[in-house]
Structure formats: structure tokens, C-alpha cells
Motif scaffolding. Sequence first.
Motif, PDB file in Angstrom:
ATOM      1  N   ASP A  36       1.044  -1.170  -0.024  1.00 35.41           N
ATOM      2  CA  ASP A  36      -0.038  -0.204   0.028  1.00 35.41           C
ATOM      3  C   ASP A  36       0.753   1.366   0.148  1.00 35.41           C
ATOM      4  OD1 ASP A  36      -2.037   1.778   0.207  1.00 35.41           O
ATOM      5  OD2 ASP A  36      -2.956   0.939   2.080  1.00 35.41           O
ATOM      6  N   THR A  37       0.872   1.926  -1.149  1.00 35.42           N
ATOM      7  CA  THR A  37       1.804   3.117  -1.260  1.00 35.42           C
ATOM      8  C   THR A  37       1.263   4.199  -2.189  1.00 35.42           C
ATOM      9  OG1 THR A  37       3.990   3.932  -2.080  1.00 35.42           O
ATOM     10  CG2 THR A  37       2.885   1.899  -3.372  1.00 35.42           C
ATOM     11  N   ARG A  38       1.890   5.256  -2.515  1.00 36.16           N
ATOM     12  CA  ARG A  38       1.417   6.271  -3.252  1.00 36.16           C
ATOM     13  C   ARG A  38       2.073   6.201  -4.646  1.00 36.16           C
ATOM     14  NH1 ARG A  38      -2.667   8.508  -0.439  1.00 36.16           N
ATOM     15  NH2 ARG A  38      -2.910  10.423  -1.796  1.00 36.16           N
ATOM     16  N   ALA A  39       1.580   7.030  -5.839  1.00 39.28           N
ATOM     17  CA  ALA A  39       2.260   7.335  -6.947  1.00 39.28           C
ATOM     18  C   ALA A  39       1.509   8.354  -7.527  1.00 39.28           C
ATOM     19  CB  ALA A  39       2.288   6.168  -7.858  1.00 39.28           C
ATOM     20  N   THR A  40       1.972   9.063  -8.505  1.00 40.37           N
ATOM     21  CA  THR A  40       1.478  10.210  -9.332  1.00 40.37           C
ATOM     22  C   THR A  40       0.646   9.679 -10.437  1.00 40.37           C
ATOM     23  OG1 THR A  40       3.133  11.627  -9.050  1.00 40.37           O
ATOM     24  CG2 THR A  40       1.720  12.333 -10.661  1.00 40.37           C
ATOM     25  N   VAL A  41      -0.589   9.915 -10.547  1.00 34.46           N
ATOM     26  CA  VAL A  41      -1.584   9.309 -11.282  1.00 34.46           C
ATOM     27  C   VAL A  41      -2.084  10.536 -11.975  1.00 34.46           C
ATOM     28  CG1 VAL A  41      -3.437   7.879 -12.136  1.00 34.46           C
ATOM     29  CG2 VAL A  41      -1.859   7.065 -10.236  1.00 34.46           C
ATOM     30  N   ASP A  42      -2.094  10.663 -13.263  1.00 36.43           N
ATOM     31  CA  ASP A  42      -2.877  11.686 -14.088  1.00 36.43           C
ATOM     32  C   ASP A  42      -2.336  13.127 -13.247  1.00 36.43           C
ATOM     33  OD1 ASP A  42      -3.856   9.845 -15.879  1.00 36.43           O
ATOM     34  OD2 ASP A  42      -5.938  10.172 -15.241  1.00 36.43           O
ATOM     35  N   GLY A  43      -1.291  13.389 -13.010  1.00 36.00           N
ATOM     36  CA  GLY A  43      -0.820  14.453 -12.277  1.00 36.00           C
ATOM     37  C   GLY A  43      -1.052  14.732 -10.985  1.00 36.00           C
ATOM     38  N   VAL A  44      -1.694  13.830 -10.152  1.00 40.97           N
ATOM     39  CA  VAL A  44      -1.945  13.818  -8.851  1.00 40.97           C
ATOM     40  C   VAL A  44      -1.639  12.657  -8.164  1.00 40.97           C
ATOM     41  CG1 VAL A  44      -3.996  13.861  -7.250  1.00 40.97           C
ATOM     42  CG2 VAL A  44      -4.447  15.029  -9.661  1.00 40.97           C
ATOM     43  N   ARG A  45      -1.304  12.751  -6.671  1.00 44.73           N
ATOM     44  CA  ARG A  45      -0.568  11.799  -6.088  1.00 44.73           C
ATOM     45  C   ARG A  45      -1.781  11.148  -5.282  1.00 44.73           C
ATOM     46  NH1 ARG A  45       4.232  10.175  -6.068  1.00 44.73           N
ATOM     47  NH2 ARG A  45       4.329   9.514  -3.774  1.00 44.73           N
ATOM     48  N   ARG A  46      -1.790   9.786  -5.864  1.00 43.90           N
ATOM     49  CA  ARG A  46      -2.979   9.019  -5.374  1.00 43.90           C
ATOM     50  C   ARG A  46      -2.283   7.668  -4.739  1.00 43.90           C
ATOM     51  NH1 ARG A  46      -7.978  11.566  -5.956  1.00 43.90           N
ATOM     52  NH2 ARG A  46      -8.253  12.079  -8.071  1.00 43.90           N
ATOM     53  N   ARG A  47      -3.387   7.030  -3.807  1.00 44.41           N
ATOM     54  CA  ARG A  47      -3.230   5.759  -3.186  1.00 44.41           C
ATOM     55  C   ARG A  47      -3.038   4.739  -4.149  1.00 44.41           C
ATOM     56  NH1 ARG A  47      -7.283   2.418   0.687  1.00 44.41           N
ATOM     57  NH2 ARG A  47      -5.739   1.041   1.521  1.00 44.41           N
ATOM     58  N   VAL A  48      -2.049   4.039  -4.218  1.00 44.83           N
ATOM     59  CA  VAL A  48      -2.050   2.875  -5.259  1.00 44.83           C
ATOM     60  C   VAL A  48      -1.538   1.501  -4.390  1.00 44.83           C
ATOM     61  CG1 VAL A  48      -1.457   4.060  -7.260  1.00 44.83           C
ATOM     62  CG2 VAL A  48       0.503   3.321  -5.770  1.00 44.83           C
ATOM     63  N   ILE A  49      -2.042   0.397  -4.693  1.00 44.49           N
ATOM     64  CA  ILE A  49      -1.784  -0.844  -3.821  1.00 44.49           C
ATOM     65  C   ILE A  49      -1.290  -1.889  -5.107  1.00 44.49           C
ATOM     66  CG2 ILE A  49      -2.651  -2.713  -2.581  1.00 44.49           C
ATOM     67  CD1 ILE A  49      -5.105  -0.713  -1.921  1.00 44.49           C
ATOM     68  N   LEU A  50      -0.096  -2.248  -4.892  1.00 44.64           N
ATOM     69  CA  LEU A  50       0.657  -3.297  -5.788  1.00 44.64           C
ATOM     70  C   LEU A  50       0.218  -4.660  -5.312  1.00 44.64           C
ATOM     71  CD1 LEU A  50       2.485  -4.105  -8.041  1.00 44.64           C
ATOM     72  CD2 LEU A  50       4.290  -3.989  -6.643  1.00 44.64           C
ATOM     73  N   THR A  51      -0.426  -5.524  -5.731  1.00 45.81           N
ATOM     74  CA  THR A  51      -0.682  -6.832  -5.328  1.00 45.81           C
ATOM     75  C   THR A  51      -0.166  -7.868  -6.302  1.00 45.81           C
ATOM     76  OG1 THR A  51      -2.911  -7.108  -6.838  1.00 45.81           O
ATOM     77  CG2 THR A  51      -3.010  -6.010  -4.798  1.00 45.81           C
ATOM     78  N   HIS A  52       0.101  -8.786  -5.685  1.00 44.88           N
ATOM     79  CA  HIS A  52       0.686 -10.327  -6.269  1.00 44.88           C
ATOM     80  C   HIS A  52      -0.088 -11.357  -5.672  1.00 44.88           C
ATOM     81  CE1 HIS A  52       3.158 -13.751  -6.709  1.00 44.88           C
ATOM     82  NE2 HIS A  52       3.784 -12.919  -7.790  1.00 44.88           N
ATOM     83  N   SER A  53      -0.758 -12.063  -6.758  1.00 45.97           N
ATOM     84  CA  SER A  53      -1.430 -13.159  -6.646  1.00 45.97           C
ATOM     85  C   SER A  53      -0.583 -14.334  -7.048  1.00 45.97           C
ATOM     86  CB  SER A  53      -2.780 -13.209  -7.214  1.00 45.97           C
ATOM     87  OG  SER A  53      -3.503 -14.482  -7.252  1.00 45.97           O
ATOM     88  N   ALA A  54      -0.463 -15.520  -6.171  1.00 43.21           N
ATOM     89  CA  ALA A  54       0.134 -16.683  -6.583  1.00 43.21           C
ATOM     90  C   ALA A  54      -0.626 -17.520  -7.508  1.00 43.21           C
ATOM     91  CB  ALA A  54       0.482 -17.512  -5.178  1.00 43.21           C
ATOM     92  N   THR A  55      -1.850 -17.427  -7.366  1.00 48.03           N
ATOM     93  CA  THR A  55      -2.549 -18.239  -8.365  1.00 48.03           C
ATOM     94  C   THR A  55      -2.857 -17.444  -9.552  1.00 48.03           C
ATOM     95  OG1 THR A  55      -4.294 -18.688  -6.482  1.00 48.03           O
ATOM     96  CG2 THR A  55      -5.076 -18.828  -8.680  1.00 48.03           C
ATOM     97  N   LEU A  56      -2.658 -16.181  -9.757  1.00 49.31           N
ATOM     98  CA  LEU A  56      -2.709 -15.683 -11.128  1.00 49.31           C
ATOM     99  C   LEU A  56      -1.121 -15.608 -11.646  1.00 49.31           C
ATOM    100  CD1 LEU A  56      -3.814 -13.607 -13.065  1.00 49.31           C
ATOM    101  CD2 LEU A  56      -3.170 -11.686 -11.587  1.00 49.31           C
TER     102      LEU A  56
END
Length: 539
Positions: free
Chosen positions: A299-319
Amino acid sequence: MASVIGKRIGGRVYYYLAESARVEGKPRVVGQRYLGTAEDIAAAMSGGGAQAAGAQHRSFGDVAAVWGTLQRLDLVRRVDAVAGAQRARPTLGFHLALAVLHRATAPGTAFDEWWSGCAAPDLVRPRPPKAAITPANHHRALSRLTTPRISGVEAAVAGAVRELLGDDGTEALAVDVAQFAAFTAADCTLPSAGKDVLAGLGLVVTRDGAIPLASHVYRRDSGATPTFSALAGELGSHYPDADVTLVFHAGQSAQLDLGARSRFVGSLPLAEYPELLALPASARRRVDPERFAGLTALDTRATVDGVRRRVILTHSATLHAAQHRAFTDELSTAVRELDGLAAALAAGTHRGDRTQVRAEISRTIRGRRVERVLGTTLEGTRPGEIRLTRRVDEAAVARLGEEFFGKQLLVTDRDWAVPEVVTAYRARTHLESTFRWLTGTAPAGPTARREWTPHRIAVHTLVSMLAATVTHLMRREADRAGMNLSVAELLDQLCGIGETVLRHRSTGGRPRTRRILSDRTPQQQALFELFGLDRFAPA
């Protein structure tokens, strides 16, 4: 007082246990139970019994559970209230309830075959006259679903769902199921006669359980297909009193100005955020081992369309495992095609020049992830002398798996816990799975008189949406009871609760029958109790 009486029918004597009582001061027979012939009674006393003349096994659990849920929603009464005064019996509400029951429990079976082969005739109340439930009567009743009635029914059922959920029904999600259905339009009045009419479905669903509340069907194979932004606006307008969150996937993110939008959960293209993909696995934490086995997230933050947004990088073992298998198959196919081209060049059967050979190589690997790991070298310049070698960069394969496989990048402006964000995003996946179950392959019109006109598509959509509403409500209840099942898995477990109907010889009237439920697994028994199926079970 009980006594045994005999009746002579066709030259044979059949015995009954008669119960007598005084009614208004006079003795009357108030009940009787068939015992059988003298031979039947003797066999029963010696440990045997009257042999059944025949037997039928039919589905019970899924039909009973869905019908019980329809009763809880009070669907028949609500639909009839929308339809107004009716002379026809059974009513439109009853026929629509049967259509939803049929779609939810046997979507690939003809209506008359389903009705005669399941427990519905013994479960539904009020019990309709036998001659009233025919395919012709059923389709005739559903044809009375005009556009205003369809809208009214949808709103009435949505109100019932929100009443059942209470405070949990005040938050909703707006999602787009692009792969809703494909209608076979042969000899149809639609412009695409002879082809499949591809349809998408926009939905407003509850945040808790992804239970459909409102829908908008649209054609995907015409110039009038709405943009996702326009569709999202229309869906949100259905429930101005609810807190509606837009759910979108990475392919739709480019249509939305996320810098200005609020109330959303979606995914972003992974390749646009390499700095997040490069973070080590140790930076991620397990999400919820019970609900999401093998899922980790950062759970972190990144710039999306010029605005700092909350982003969540997920990893699924099944996927990850599924994508690795798909990539391995894709790479094997590309290698096999390149080896075939190399063999043709070496044998002299392919005499194209370098430009032609490069074009074939490009068609094999360009635009696919194998382009990152599969290298080629050409030697020679003249046709007949050109030779091809290829190589697979195993280090690049490892990097690809580490960076991309199993990962999704979610973005949201909500402050929900990570498991709730993941649940909201996966609502679309669950709905797609449900509608694949409910609609199957392209449904073909049964006759030239019943082709897929716009009205029939609207009715089909309503029935499918209501079936999804009922089954997702059931899935939510099962999930709360600790059984994390998809709609297909839930109905499959319930369908496993079968019923055997034993038919005994006729004594001159209606043949005597006995209904017996099949043995149940522990999970089936839990579902049996959860949905209160004992009230439908044979005595």
C-alpha cells in the motif's frame, strides 16, 4: 379413532388406514393413508415392502434455495404490484419468478424439460394448474414485460435487496461487464442478421456482495457503443442517494481523468509504473490468508494523471501460476514456428529475401511478451542462402516473471482497508463469472417467431440480472457463514442435494409417490441449514 378399511378396485382389495372423529356430533372419516394390498402388508410385516413401480432422480437443493430467496425478496408480489391489475393466472409476477428460478438453476436447459425434471412443481406456491405452465404460456406472459414494467421491476427488486441489507445496502459500485452475452441473430430484424449480437452490461451493484441493483444493456458491435465515462455517469445517476464507487480495469483507465475524478477503484497499466514493479517481494505483506489465499500487497502512493494517489501493488500466487503457464505456451508456439521457418530456409523450400523473412519473424513475435525473451539472427543475403537461428534469454524470462506475473496495480481515492479495496475491484470478475454461468454460449432463438428482437433482449437481460441478484445474495450469505464460493460453486453444491421420487402402483386413482432426499456432505448440510431447506423437504 383409527381403523383399517378395504376398497375393491378392479377385482382386487386395497387397504387404507382410516382416521375417524366426530364432526358436529357425527362420526366422520377425517383422513386416510394407503397401506397397499394384503400381499404388500404381509411383505411389510416380514421386513420387506411394496416394490416401487418406478423412480425419478431430480435436483432439489438449488431449486429450493433459489425459490426460498425469491420468497424472501417477495418477488411475485412486487412484480404484480408493478404490473397492476391482471386477469391472467398465473400472474406475470409468478411467471417472472419461474423464469428467474429456471435461469439460476438450469440456464442451458429448455424450460419445459427443466420444469418436468426438477422439484419446482412440488415446491412453488401457490401451486399452478398443471396445464398452465407450458413454454407457450410462459413466453406469452413474459411478453407483457413492457419497457416501463422492466424499469419498475428492477427498481422494486433493488428496494427489496436494500431493505434486506439495511445499512450495508447504502454503498454501491458501478461496474461494466463487457462480455455479457452474444445473441444469435439469424433471420432477425436486427441490422446484424446472421451474426452474433454482442452485448455489454453496465451495472450498479451493492458494495457488500456485488448484488445487482440496476442495469444498462448496450450493443458492443455498433457505432453507438457508449464510452466508459458516459456509461459510468449514467450508472451513477440511478442511485443519487447512494455512495456509488466506480470500478474500472486498466484498459478503461485511459478514458477517465483520474486527476479530477473521485470515488473510484480501478487498475492501472503495469508497464507505466516500472519503479513499483521493481520493488522486492519483501516489501509486500499478506492481505487476508482466509479470504485471499496467496495474495500479498504493498500500500503506497504514486502520481496518476498529475495527482498523487493511493496505489496498491498486489501479487497473486494463483494469477502468477496461470500467467506463467500462458506465457510458456505462447513462447513454445513462437519457438516452434521459428524452428519451422529455420528448417524451411535450410532445406531451400523457403526462398524469400531477407525482408520477407524478417516480416515473418515479426509476425511471430512482435507485440507479444515473447519479444522480450526471444532473439533471432539472420545470416546470408540471397534467397536460398539465408539461415535463421534463435535463442531464448532465460535471464530475461526470469526478470519478466519477477516483474509482471501475478501483479496488479490498483488505484483508489477510498480509505478502505486493503482487503476491501481488493474485494471491490474483484466485483467485476465475480459478475463476469456469474453471467458466463447464467448466459453460457450465444443463446439462439427457438423459432423464427422468437428471434432476438430488442424487446426479447431486454427481457433476457432482466431475467439474467434478477438471477444474478438472487444468486449473489445467496453467495453473500454463504460467505458470511464462512463458505467462500463462487456462484457456480455454490449452485453446484446445492444441486448435489438431490431428491428421488418413488412411484408405487396405482389403486385406481393418482399413483402414490414417496420423496426421499439424497445423503449430504458436511458442506451440503451446512448449506441445507443456512438456507432453511428443511421447510421444502419431503415429510
